[in-house]
Write a protein that holds these residues in place. Structure first.
Motif, short mmCIF file in Angstrom:
data_model
loop_
_atom_site.label_atom_id
_atom_site.label_comp_id
_atom_site.label_asym_id
_atom_site.label_seq_id
_atom_site.Cartn_x
_atom_site.Cartn_y
_atom_site.Cartn_z
N UNK A 24 29.32 45.14 -57.94
CA UNK A 24 28.39 44.32 -57.51
C UNK A 24 28.51 43.13 -56.99
N UNK A 25 29.59 42.45 -57.56
CA UNK A 25 29.89 40.99 -57.20
C UNK A 25 30.76 41.12 -56.04
N UNK A 26 31.42 42.00 -55.47
CA UNK A 26 32.11 42.15 -54.24
C UNK A 26 31.64 42.56 -53.01
N UNK A 27 30.69 43.52 -53.30
CA UNK A 27 30.04 44.16 -52.25
C UNK A 27 28.94 43.58 -51.72
N UNK A 28 28.73 43.43 -50.44
CA UNK A 28 27.73 42.62 -49.62
C UNK A 28 26.21 43.11 -50.33
N UNK A 29 25.39 42.51 -50.28
CA UNK A 29 23.83 42.81 -50.68
C UNK A 29 23.33 44.02 -49.81
N UNK A 30 23.56 43.82 -48.58
CA UNK A 30 23.00 45.07 -47.72
C UNK A 30 23.58 46.30 -48.22
N UNK A 31 24.77 46.50 -48.60
CA UNK A 31 25.39 47.70 -49.18
C UNK A 31 24.75 48.15 -50.29
N UNK A 32 24.45 47.06 -51.14
CA UNK A 32 23.88 47.21 -52.44
C UNK A 32 22.47 47.73 -52.14
N UNK A 33 21.74 47.39 -51.34
CA UNK A 33 20.38 48.05 -51.17
C UNK A 33 20.31 49.13 -50.43
N UNK A 34 21.34 49.90 -50.06
CA UNK A 34 21.24 51.05 -49.35
C UNK A 34 20.60 52.05 -50.02
N UNK A 35 20.04 53.08 -49.16
CA UNK A 35 19.24 54.53 -49.92
C UNK A 35 20.09 55.21 -50.89
N UNK A 36 21.35 55.15 -50.76
CA UNK A 36 22.23 56.09 -51.43
C UNK A 36 22.39 55.42 -52.95
#
Length: 110
Positions: A24-36
């Motif tokens: 969670x700290x290295x991945x951009x926020x938009x990917x963390x908010x993905x539907x999957x």
């Protein structure tokens, strides 16, 4: 299993744990908010509970121990009730382990 294989397995598990915790700290926020990932966050607790339940219901059908089977079913019902009431996987695992051990102890007194 040799000591080298154990050391390699421990190192691999440690690296996987570190990567999963750091994700969670290295991945951009938009990917963390993905539907999957939102769906995975929703479905993972239930999946973990299903795996624990399936593993704990190991039954030897060639020589069934009925007290053990009844204790497992009663503990399973308590886990389901606990998870249904509080929606807390950690608490449900603790309830399940304590209930199973308690029922097995009580049935051993019979």
């Amino acid at each position: 299993m040799t000591i080298n294989a154990l050391i390699i397995a421990i190192i691999a598990m440690g690296m996987i744990t570190f990567v999963l915790r750091a994700f969670p700290t290295f991945v951009p926020k938009r990917i963390l908010d993905s539907h999957l990932l939102r769906y995975l966050n929703y479905a993972l607790p239930l999946s973990v509970m299903a795996v624990l339940i399936i593993h704990s219901m190991e039954i030897d059908f060639s020589a069934p121990d009925w007290f053990s089977i009844i204790a497992k079913i009663l503990a399973l019902l308590l886990v389901l009730a606990s998870y249904g009431r509080w929606r807390n996987v950690f608490l449900s695992v603790i309830v399940g382990v304590a209930a199973l051990n308690g029922f097995l102890y009580l049935f051993s007194l019979i």
